[in-house]
Scaffold this motif. Sequence first.
Motif, PDB file in Angstrom:
ATOM      1  N   HIS A 130       0.864  -1.189   0.000  1.00  0.00           N
ATOM      2  CA  HIS A 130       0.000   0.000   0.000  1.00  0.00           C
ATOM      3  C   HIS A 130       0.900   1.239   0.000  1.00  0.00           C
ATOM      4  O   HIS A 130       1.919   1.260   0.700  1.00  0.00           O
ATOM      5  CB  HIS A 130      -0.848   0.060   1.274  1.00  0.00           C
ATOM      6  CG  HIS A 130      -1.940  -0.948   1.358  1.00  0.00           C
ATOM      7  ND1 HIS A 130      -1.725  -2.298   1.452  1.00  0.00           N
ATOM      8  CD2 HIS A 130      -3.298  -0.778   1.390  1.00  0.00           C
ATOM      9  CE1 HIS A 130      -2.883  -2.936   1.551  1.00  0.00           C
ATOM     10  NE2 HIS A 130      -3.862  -2.030   1.522  1.00  0.00           N
ATOM     11  N   THR A 131       0.480   2.237  -0.757  1.00  0.00           N
ATOM     12  CA  THR A 131       1.171   3.521  -0.671  1.00  0.00           C
ATOM     13  C   THR A 131       0.727   4.210   0.618  1.00  0.00           C
ATOM     14  O   THR A 131      -0.285   3.829   1.223  1.00  0.00           O
ATOM     15  CB  THR A 131       0.816   4.436  -1.863  1.00  0.00           C
ATOM     16  OG1 THR A 131      -0.570   4.773  -1.791  1.00  0.00           O
ATOM     17  CG2 THR A 131       1.134   3.757  -3.204  1.00  0.00           C
ATOM     18  N   LYS A 132       1.464   5.240   1.036  1.00  0.00           N
ATOM     19  CA  LYS A 132       1.067   5.943   2.259  1.00  0.00           C
ATOM     20  C   LYS A 132      -0.323   6.567   2.102  1.00  0.00           C
ATOM     21  O   LYS A 132      -1.095   6.611   3.057  1.00  0.00           O
ATOM     22  CB  LYS A 132       2.121   6.950   2.705  1.00  0.00           C
ATOM     23  CG  LYS A 132       2.569   7.943   1.697  1.00  0.00           C
ATOM     24  CD  LYS A 132       3.729   8.765   2.257  1.00  0.00           C
ATOM     25  CE  LYS A 132       4.517   9.352   1.109  1.00  0.00           C
ATOM     26  NZ  LYS A 132       5.702  10.046   1.541  1.00  0.00           N
ATOM     27  N   ALA A 133      -0.684   6.991   0.896  1.00  0.00           N
ATOM     28  CA  ALA A 133      -2.025   7.546   0.663  1.00  0.00           C
ATOM     29  C   ALA A 133      -3.085   6.451   0.810  1.00  0.00           C
ATOM     30  O   ALA A 133      -4.164   6.687   1.388  1.00  0.00           O
ATOM     31  CB  ALA A 133      -2.110   8.188  -0.717  1.00  0.00           C
ATOM     32  N   GLN A 134      -2.784   5.270   0.306  1.00  0.00           N
ATOM     33  CA  GLN A 134      -3.733   4.153   0.444  1.00  0.00           C
ATOM     34  C   GLN A 134      -3.880   3.741   1.911  1.00  0.00           C
ATOM     35  O   GLN A 134      -4.985   3.443   2.378  1.00  0.00           O
ATOM     36  CB  GLN A 134      -3.276   2.964  -0.402  1.00  0.00           C
ATOM     37  CG  GLN A 134      -3.413   3.193  -1.889  1.00  0.00           C
ATOM     38  CD  GLN A 134      -2.704   2.125  -2.724  1.00  0.00           C
ATOM     39  OE1 GLN A 134      -1.689   1.550  -2.303  1.00  0.00           O
ATOM     40  NE2 GLN A 134      -3.244   1.863  -3.917  1.00  0.00           N
TER      41      GLN A 134
END
Length: 183
Positions: A130-134
């Motif tokens: 997961h990206t930090k935004a996700q």
Amino acid sequence: MNTYKLPTSKITEVQGEYKTIYNNGTFVYVEPKEDIELKEPFIKEELPKEYQDKLREILDYEKVRKTLELNNACDKLLQSFESNALGESYIYDGKQEDQINLMGLVLANIDGFFRCAKKTTPHDKQNIPHTKAQIKQVYSDGLAYKSQMIYICGVLKEHLKSLSTIEEIKALKWEDYQNIIKG
């Protein structure tokens, strides 16, 4: 509905349809099946205090049981939640340890792996990048879901306080939430 008492010695002298509510050995307390006045040997009278006290005790007990049932239902619902942070619906674990791990990733503000499963295969959990935004979106979705479930549980428990019969208490279900907020 009116209540009546009838000396137990006269029980064989009466006919009709009535519901027995309480029997203390000396008197039988009844309600007529229809809203009619019962004649002698029936005596119009409220239910005895000992019966009312016992009924109140039973109602309180049933309310405690229902509160525990609602809390357990809420806890069960909070064990997982759904998020579309990865572009489609995934199921995430929502237990306390999972919440702490997710919060740690949010606070660290880094990309990372987090365990989840596609909604179509909820038992096939994997550590997915997961990206930090996700991760922030998953965290936000989890908090919103948790807040909603706690709110629903609170509404149901508040409604429970207003119920006055064992039948009403036992009939209360999680799904009744929608009707309660509309009514």
